[in-house]
Design an enzyme around this catalytic site. Structure first.
Site, PDB file in Angstrom:
ATOM      1  N   HIS A 124       0.864  -1.175   0.000  1.00  0.00           N
ATOM      2  CA  HIS A 124       0.000   0.000   0.000  1.00  0.00           C
ATOM      3  C   HIS A 124       0.903   1.228   0.000  1.00  0.00           C
ATOM      4  CE1 HIS A 124      -2.812   2.972   1.756  1.00  0.00           C
ATOM      5  NE2 HIS A 124      -3.802   2.160   1.401  1.00  0.00           N
ATOM      6  N   ASP A 201       3.059  -4.637   8.027  1.00  0.00           N
ATOM      7  CA  ASP A 201       1.789  -3.923   7.930  1.00  0.00           C
ATOM      8  C   ASP A 201       0.679  -4.960   8.008  1.00  0.00           C
ATOM      9  OD1 ASP A 201      -0.553  -2.729   7.079  1.00  0.00           O
ATOM     10  OD2 ASP A 201       0.293  -1.823   5.281  1.00  0.00           O
ATOM     11  N   GLN A 204      -4.498  -5.349   6.643  1.00  0.00           N
ATOM     12  CA  GLN A 204      -5.415  -6.211   5.900  1.00  0.00           C
ATOM     13  C   GLN A 204      -5.484  -7.623   6.460  1.00  0.00           C
ATOM     14  OE1 GLN A 204      -7.542  -5.299   3.541  1.00  0.00           O
ATOM     15  NE2 GLN A 204      -6.822  -3.191   3.638  1.00  0.00           N
ATOM     16  N   LYS A 227     -10.684  -1.543  10.417  1.00  0.00           N
ATOM     17  CA  LYS A 227     -10.753  -2.734   9.570  1.00  0.00           C
ATOM     18  C   LYS A 227     -11.094  -3.983  10.388  1.00  0.00           C
ATOM     19  CE  LYS A 227      -7.418  -0.817   6.279  1.00  0.00           C
ATOM     20  NZ  LYS A 227      -8.336  -0.389   5.221  1.00  0.00           N
ATOM     21  N   CYS A 365      -4.766   2.420  -3.686  1.00  0.00           N
ATOM     22  CA  CYS A 365      -3.534   2.914  -3.054  1.00  0.00           C
ATOM     23  C   CYS A 365      -2.399   1.902  -3.207  1.00  0.00           C
ATOM     24  CB  CYS A 365      -3.754   3.261  -1.591  1.00  0.00           C
ATOM     25  SG  CYS A 365      -4.838   4.669  -1.325  1.00  0.00           S
TER      26      CYS A 365
END
Length: 407
Positions: A124, A201, A204, A227, A365
């Site tokens: 991202h 990261d 997600q 999220k 993104c």
């Protein structure tokens, strides 16, 4: 699948799922952008503002103490969820981007010209741009792990990129654009062999996979509350205690100090060193409630059910002539990025919105991924544990209708 997984009962927890959009029942397939919020979390937000709204860590009065206790209880909930060794290793942030920038800012004093940092082609923008800025500031060199046509990382190339000069490696756990689950345990292990630190990261991955930061031996792991059925504007940075003690504060202000004089200021210990100013108190408390909610359902049940949805939707979409799915890795979460030959993804998204279907269109993104496939963007349908096969049927029917209208 867990006995607690009851789709009708779960859907009843989400008030927004009963609304209509353009006269049609809402089908919400934009979960990779933000998840919906259950009543249990909404009630926690209302309860805070109705009953004990106060600033924390400073007041001796009852409301302040109650708010402080609830906020720190949420920190402990998050520590337990991610299996951090200490509560002090859990830093509240405004979200994943904030956490990444906090770490990047801290490493500005750790890097020198000629040092190397590695990111992946699947990132991202928020896990690309801060490292580019860091390299510009320090003279470090940014290297990129290439991706394959299936949307997986080229691990042989990653091994070749690692060197004695590698100081940092940054990779997402799951690609937001493709759903690819990256082999982060291997990446962490190999990077550590070179003495490099690793930031993952987890934005997600966290709604689908319960990451154990100690088992992974990861140095930093970042997530966003919105999220994971929580509110926007709150997230968490996990960092190993030794790294968090080593890095300088990201911001100066109240809460992050020990002693202040005009001659010199000393900083507070962890976690407050990185939490300058009044935090998103209600957001942190509500994030903890969202974690409790997800764990009550169980991540094993969530993963199994979402995999069923992914396989069901993939099969149906591939039966539509002209459909190409991007991201076909063996390990992926419930995300389908696709295009229909000769039709712009934006046009598909616009038409199916008229039928109550919410998906994301564009580059998500993750522009380098789109450049790799030489496409302007994709239609991205991302599923959550509160979605159904009946909703997928409605979605596929709407895509077929859009194709007829646009062909």
């Amino acid at each position: 699948m867990s006995n607690s997984f009851n789709i009708e009962k779960i859907r009843a927890d989400f008030p927004i799922l009963s609304r209509k959009v353009n006269g049609h029942p809402l089908v919400y397939f934009d979960n990779a952008a933000t998840s919906q919020t259950p009543s249990q979390v909404i009630h926690a937000i209302v309860d805070y503002y109705e009953n004990y709204n106060a600033n924390i860590h400073r007041g001796v009065h009852t409301l302040s103490q109650e708010a402080t206790d609830a906020y720190e209880e949420a920190r402990e909930t998050l520590r337990a969820h991610f299996n951090a060794a200490k509560k002090e290793e859990i830093i509240f942030t405004s979200g994943t981007t904030h956490g990444i920038n906090l770490v990047a800012s801290g490493f500005a004093s750790e890097l020198k010209k000629g040092d190397e940092v590695i990111v992946s082609a699947l990132e991202h923008h928020s896990n690309i741009v801060p490292w580019q800025m860091l390299c510009e500031k320090t003279g470090a060199i940014l290297k990129v792990i290439p991706m394959t046509n299936s949307g997986e990382l080229d691990m042989a190339a990653f091994q070749d990129l690692l060197s004695a000069q590698t100081k940092l490696v940054f990779v997402n756990h799951v690609s937001n654009a493709l759903g690819t689950v990256n082999p982060i345990k291997t990446i962490i292990t190999e990077a550590h062999k070179k003495g490099a630190a690793v930031l993952i990261d987890g934005a997600q991955a966290a709604p689908h996979i319960k990451a154990d930061v100690q088992a992974l031996d990861v140095d930093f792991y970042v997530v966003s509350g919105h999220k994971m059925c929580g509110p926007t504007g709150v997230g968490v940075l996990y960092g190993k205690e030794e790294w968090l003690n080593k890095l300088p504060p990201y911001q100066g202000g109240g809460e992050m100090i020990d002693q202040v004089t005009f001659e010199k200021t000393t900083y507070a210990g962890l976690p407050h060193k990185f939490e300058a100013g009044t935090p998103n108190i209600c957001g942190g408390i509500a994030f903890g409630k969202a974690i409790d909610y997800l764990n009550e359902i169980s991540f094993e049940a969530i993963a199994a059910y979402e995999h069923e949805l992914l396989e069901y939707a993939t099969k149906q979409l591939l039966e539509i002539e002209g459909v190409t799915i991007y991201g076909t890795s063996k390990e992926k979460t419930a995300v389908i990025s696709f295009n229909i030959e000769g039709i712009h993804p934006y046009d598909i998204g616009t038409i199916i919105d008229k039928l109550g279907i919410a998906v994301r269109t564009g580059h998500h993104c993750a522009q380098p991924i789109m450049d790799f496939y030489k496409i302007p963007g994709t239609v991205r349908a991302s599923f959550a544990f509160y979605n159904t096969k009946e909703e997928i049927d409605a979605f596929v029917a709407s895509v077929k209708r859009a194709k007829i209208m646009l062909s």
